[in-house]
Design a protein around this motif. Structure first.
Motif, PDB file in Angstrom:
ATOM      1  N   MET A   1      -6.679  -7.392  -1.268  1.00  0.00           N
ATOM      2  CA  MET A   1      -8.067  -7.031  -1.453  1.00  0.00           C
ATOM      3  C   MET A   1      -8.647  -6.480  -0.153  1.00  0.00           C
ATOM      4  SD  MET A   1      -9.237 -10.085  -4.127  1.00  0.00           S
ATOM      5  CE  MET A   1     -10.770 -10.285  -3.347  1.00  0.00           C
ATOM      6  N   LYS A   2      -8.126  -6.936   0.986  1.00  0.00           N
ATOM      7  CA  LYS A   2      -8.606  -6.449   2.282  1.00  0.00           C
ATOM      8  C   LYS A   2      -8.333  -4.956   2.448  1.00  0.00           C
ATOM      9  CE  LYS A   2      -8.090 -10.817   4.726  1.00  0.00           C
ATOM     10  NZ  LYS A   2      -7.382 -11.528   5.780  1.00  0.00           N
ATOM     11  N   LEU A   3      -7.342  -4.430   1.712  1.00  0.00           N
ATOM     12  CA  LEU A   3      -7.002  -3.014   1.804  1.00  0.00           C
ATOM     13  C   LEU A   3      -7.742  -2.183   0.760  1.00  0.00           C
ATOM     14  CD1 LEU A   3      -3.167  -3.342   2.392  1.00  0.00           C
ATOM     15  CD2 LEU A   3      -4.892  -2.674   4.065  1.00  0.00           C
ATOM     16  N   GLY A   4      -8.681  -2.804   0.030  1.00  0.00           N
ATOM     17  CA  GLY A   4      -9.489  -2.062  -0.924  1.00  0.00           C
ATOM     18  C   GLY A   4      -9.050  -2.165  -2.370  1.00  0.00           C
ATOM     19  N   TYR A   5      -8.067  -3.007  -2.664  1.00  0.00           N
ATOM     20  CA  TYR A   5      -7.623  -3.180  -4.042  1.00  0.00           C
ATOM     21  C   TYR A   5      -8.542  -4.160  -4.749  1.00  0.00           C
ATOM     22  CZ  TYR A   5      -3.389  -0.844  -2.527  1.00  0.00           C
ATOM     23  OH  TYR A   5      -2.513   0.074  -2.040  1.00  0.00           O
ATOM     24  N   SER A   6      -8.762  -3.917  -6.044  1.00  0.00           N
ATOM     25  CA  SER A   6      -9.620  -4.819  -6.818  1.00  0.00           C
ATOM     26  C   SER A   6      -8.955  -6.182  -6.937  1.00  0.00           C
ATOM     27  CB  SER A   6      -9.873  -4.246  -8.213  1.00  0.00           C
ATOM     28  OG  SER A   6      -8.680  -4.306  -8.984  1.00  0.00           O
ATOM     29  N   ARG A   7      -9.747  -7.194  -7.295  1.00  0.00           N
ATOM     30  CA  ARG A   7      -9.222  -8.547  -7.484  1.00  0.00           C
ATOM     31  C   ARG A   7      -8.132  -8.541  -8.553  1.00  0.00           C
ATOM     32  NH1 ARG A   7     -11.153 -13.650  -6.317  1.00  0.00           N
ATOM     33  NH2 ARG A   7     -13.108 -12.777  -5.609  1.00  0.00           N
ATOM     34  N   GLY A   8      -8.356  -7.788  -9.651  1.00  0.00           N
ATOM     35  CA  GLY A   8      -7.378  -7.717 -10.735  1.00  0.00           C
ATOM     36  C   GLY A   8      -6.064  -7.105 -10.286  1.00  0.00           C
ATOM     37  N   THR A   9      -6.139  -6.003  -9.568  1.00  0.00           N
ATOM     38  CA  THR A   9      -4.924  -5.345  -9.070  1.00  0.00           C
ATOM     39  C   THR A   9      -4.204  -6.236  -8.074  1.00  0.00           C
ATOM     40  OG1 THR A   9      -5.867  -3.151  -9.420  1.00  0.00           O
ATOM     41  CG2 THR A   9      -4.045  -3.309  -7.852  1.00  0.00           C
ATOM     42  N   ALA A  10      -4.945  -6.837  -7.157  1.00  0.00           N
ATOM     43  CA  ALA A  10      -4.333  -7.721  -6.160  1.00  0.00           C
ATOM     44  C   ALA A  10      -3.653  -8.906  -6.837  1.00  0.00           C
ATOM     45  CB  ALA A  10      -5.389  -8.205  -5.160  1.00  0.00           C
ATOM     46  N   SER A  11      -4.291  -9.443  -7.861  1.00  0.00           N
ATOM     47  CA  SER A  11      -3.708 -10.565  -8.594  1.00  0.00           C
ATOM     48  C   SER A  11      -2.414 -10.158  -9.285  1.00  0.00           C
ATOM     49  CB  SER A  11      -4.710 -11.090  -9.622  1.00  0.00           C
ATOM     50  OG  SER A  11      -4.125 -12.107 -10.401  1.00  0.00           O
ATOM     51  N   LYS A  12      -2.412  -8.985  -9.933  1.00  0.00           N
ATOM     52  CA  LYS A  12      -1.196  -8.494 -10.598  1.00  0.00           C
ATOM     53  C   LYS A  12      -0.069  -8.280  -9.590  1.00  0.00           C
ATOM     54  CE  LYS A  12      -3.361  -6.129 -14.470  1.00  0.00           C
ATOM     55  NZ  LYS A  12      -3.681  -4.813 -15.046  1.00  0.00           N
ATOM     56  N   MET A  13      -0.417  -7.728  -8.441  1.00  0.00           N
ATOM     57  CA  MET A  13       0.595  -7.480  -7.417  1.00  0.00           C
ATOM     58  C   MET A  13       1.172  -8.801  -6.911  1.00  0.00           C
ATOM     59  SD  MET A  13      -1.428  -4.442  -5.462  1.00  0.00           S
ATOM     60  CE  MET A  13      -0.340  -4.240  -4.096  1.00  0.00           C
ATOM     61  N   ALA A  14       0.303  -9.767  -6.654  1.00  0.00           N
ATOM     62  CA  ALA A  14       0.749 -11.048  -6.122  1.00  0.00           C
ATOM     63  C   ALA A  14       1.617 -11.803  -7.120  1.00  0.00           C
ATOM     64  CB  ALA A  14      -0.460 -11.902  -5.732  1.00  0.00           C
ATOM     65  N   GLN A  15       1.362 -11.597  -8.406  1.00  0.00           N
ATOM     66  CA  GLN A  15       2.117 -12.293  -9.447  1.00  0.00           C
ATOM     67  C   GLN A  15       3.260 -11.447  -9.996  1.00  0.00           C
ATOM     68  OE1 GLN A  15      -0.613 -13.739 -12.391  1.00  0.00           O
ATOM     69  NE2 GLN A  15      -1.988 -14.568 -10.851  1.00  0.00           N
TER      70      GLN A  15
END
Length: 93
Positions: A1-15
């Protein structure tokens, strides 16, 4: 999210649930995370394809050494873990 990704995108990436990739998105990820496309993908061979063992996709197959790493960290004294954390921080810069 610090790089500008939405919470949803960051969550998908992390999972590891990100499914749709455009070339533009792959390029942005590689720029943001300082990596190559090969770092973003992992190959899980399926028997039905019967690929030769030297097929280039096998370069994307990763070894799962999570348990080994966890065991090593568990055995290290706290001071050594702190030193390791500092090395990782320096490597990220």
């Amino acid at each position: 999210m610090k790089l500008g990704y939405s919470r949803g995108t960051a969550s998908k990436m992390a999972q590891n649930r990100e499914m749709g990739f455009t070339l533009t998105k792959i390029e942005r990820y590689c720029i943001d995370f300082k990596c190559t496309p090969n770092d973003l993908f992992e190959f899980h061979p399926e028997r039905k394809f019967n690929l030769e063992t030297n097929h280039p996709l096998y370069q994307l197959k990763r070894e799962d050494n999570t348990n080994e790493i966890n065991a090593l960290l568990h055995e290290l004294p706290l001071e050594k873990i702190k030193e390791l954390a500092e090395l990782v921080k320096k490597e990220k810069q």
